[in-house]
Scaffold this motif. Structure first.
Motif, PDB file in Angstrom:
ATOM      1  N   PHE A  12      51.019  48.524  40.902  1.00  0.00           N
ATOM      2  CA  PHE A  12      49.441  49.153  41.466  1.00  0.00           C
ATOM      3  C   PHE A  12      48.175  48.980  40.357  1.00  0.00           C
ATOM      4  N   MET A  14      47.323  46.780  38.371  1.00  0.00           N
ATOM      5  CA  MET A  14      47.062  45.611  37.893  1.00  0.00           C
ATOM      6  C   MET A  14      45.025  45.351  38.307  1.00  0.00           C
ATOM      7  N   VAL A  15      44.651  46.128  38.789  1.00  0.00           N
ATOM      8  CA  VAL A  15      43.911  46.317  39.885  1.00  0.00           C
ATOM      9  C   VAL A  15      43.088  47.581  40.073  1.00  0.00           C
ATOM     10  N   SER A  17      39.087  49.307  40.823  1.00  0.00           N
ATOM     11  CA  SER A  17      38.017  48.615  40.898  1.00  0.00           C
ATOM     12  C   SER A  17      36.988  50.158  41.577  1.00  0.00           C
ATOM     13  N   GLU A  18      35.205  50.533  41.536  1.00  0.00           N
ATOM     14  CA  GLU A  18      34.499  51.114  41.777  1.00  0.00           C
ATOM     15  C   GLU A  18      32.962  50.104  41.582  1.00  0.00           C
ATOM     16  N   THR A  19      32.032  51.031  42.495  1.00  0.00           N
ATOM     17  CA  THR A  19      30.621  50.866  42.524  1.00  0.00           C
ATOM     18  C   THR A  19      30.076  52.070  42.266  1.00  0.00           C
ATOM     19  N   VAL A  49      41.222  42.579  31.187  1.00  0.00           N
ATOM     20  CA  VAL A  49      39.860  42.453  31.187  1.00  0.00           C
ATOM     21  C   VAL A  49      38.797  43.572  32.357  1.00  0.00           C
ATOM     22  N   VAL A  51      35.692  43.257  34.577  1.00  0.00           N
ATOM     23  CA  VAL A  51      33.893  42.384  35.393  1.00  0.00           C
ATOM     24  C   VAL A  51      32.952  43.359  35.479  1.00  0.00           C
ATOM     25  N   ILE A  53      29.264  43.225  37.901  1.00  0.00           N
ATOM     26  CA  ILE A  53      29.027  42.071  38.764  1.00  0.00           C
ATOM     27  C   ILE A  53      28.312  43.224  39.709  1.00  0.00           C
ATOM     28  N   GLU A 137      23.613  47.637  43.388  1.00  0.00           N
ATOM     29  CA  GLU A 137      24.887  47.920  43.412  1.00  0.00           C
ATOM     30  C   GLU A 137      25.597  47.134  42.051  1.00  0.00           C
ATOM     31  N   VAL A 139      29.365  46.033  41.026  1.00  0.00           N
ATOM     32  CA  VAL A 139      31.024  46.043  41.684  1.00  0.00           C
ATOM     33  C   VAL A 139      31.623  46.082  40.341  1.00  0.00           C
ATOM     34  N   THR A 141      35.124  46.237  38.071  1.00  0.00           N
ATOM     35  CA  THR A 141      36.552  45.304  38.865  1.00  0.00           C
ATOM     36  C   THR A 141      37.428  45.263  37.548  1.00  0.00           C
ATOM     37  N   VAL A 143      40.843  44.285  35.515  1.00  0.00           N
ATOM     38  CA  VAL A 143      42.168  43.481  35.722  1.00  0.00           C
ATOM     39  C   VAL A 143      42.996  43.913  34.580  1.00  0.00           C
ATOM     40  N   GLY A 144      44.244  44.382  35.036  1.00  0.00           N
ATOM     41  CA  GLY A 144      45.111  43.861  33.540  1.00  0.00           C
ATOM     42  C   GLY A 144      46.275  44.860  33.836  1.00  0.00           C
TER      43      GLY A 144
END
Lengths: 145, 145, 145
Positions: A12, A14-15, A17-19, A49, A51, A53, A137, A139, A141, A143-144
């Motif tokens: 859990f 692996m990903v 994310s926050e904005t 990595v 990301v 966006i 805004e 985002v 993210t 991932v790893g």
């Protein structure tokens, strides 16, 4: 059995994310490197990595040197391709969309040992190319594993 | 034991990929937002990123506002940098490769709660900058959990 | 119990990363496609994405046709936007940073059945836009299962 539970927990992670929300003046930028570093730390992800966006079609994410004179030069170059005062088919912010399309609305940074692997002169900057100040805004993210 | 089987199944949902094929006229584009949304739904991935990659070296993926007049403006700007009728060293479609290189052949969108997290004015468009109509192959990869 | 151990091993294959170091002359490039293919093979990841990131703010990663005359054309186009001999606010390599910002410092390739899914005319190239020869560091991260 402990090791399997460990796997389950790790899975859990692996990903993550926050904005980020950030107000930026027209044709200006905000350096979000510190905020992205915090998110990577919060993610507890060691390798992978990150990301970044921006969800605005007149904004962009750039990874480069944060040096005010250089940013002026970049804007001068974009002015050649998409001048502010040109007459466009689209409404008054066509140049904003085009500048965003050239720089791109997302960028990726490697993560090594729980840290952003940025080069010596690399900072993460969000640009607002729109005609007025906007809250942007972004985002982030991770991932790893 | 059920929870471990759950982990196992979840694990194989970390990556999901589909390829879209779409015929696009020269200097035109196809809006693939709906198709990408379907793929994200099929993936059953709730949080992560969606990577949209065009495998053609004279094509590009753009995330921006799908407004016909704006696209004309974008093409006018690209015409300044890589004009159609200029004399190039490379064969007749050098400008196609250069336009593709400036816009880029891949883009990334965040996924939140099983949906693409596109901004209000963002659509996913594939451009064919080649000299004639081409069938473009776009690989959509969803990574997350 | 074997299947759970399998899951555990697979899990640690979700991310694999290696760094390439390559010396590149000013305004020139190095084709790293073969090296990236080797890294993807070493990763033993079958499906996912390969992220290629250059950590230099005057370098860029491009996926396009490796044809010398085309690269000259691309450089001619970049010369229009960020000419070498223009007077900039920033120090002597402003044009290097701007060219890097337009082409972008990272690219993504899909992975299918353990191989890079590059189009027929796509190669992975690292550019050095700086004013002199530089050793460029490129982080290749494979994410998938």
């Amino acid at each position: 059995m402990t090791s399997y539970l460990f796997t389950f927990n790790q899975f859990f992670d692996m990903v993550y994310s926050e904005t980020i929300k950030v107000k930026i003046k027209s044709q200006s930028f905000s350096d979000i490197t510190g905020k992205v570093e915090d998110i990577v730390r919060d993610s507890e992800i060691e390798d992978g990595v990150c990301v970044i966006i921006s969800t605005g079609s007149t904004s962009a994410v750039l990874i480069n040197e944060n040096e005010p004179m250089l940013i002026e030069d970049l804007k001068d170059s974009l002015e050649k391709v998409a001048p502010k005062d040109e007459i466009y088919h689209h409404s008054e912010n066509a140049y904003s969309h085009i500048r965003s399309s050239i720089i791109g609305n997302s960028k990726i940074v490697p993560i090594k040992n729980g840290n952003l692997n940025l080069g010596e002169w690399q900072e993460i900057m969000v640009f607002n190319f729109d005609t007025e100040e906007r809250e942007r805004e972004v985002v982030v993210t991770v991932v790893g594993d």
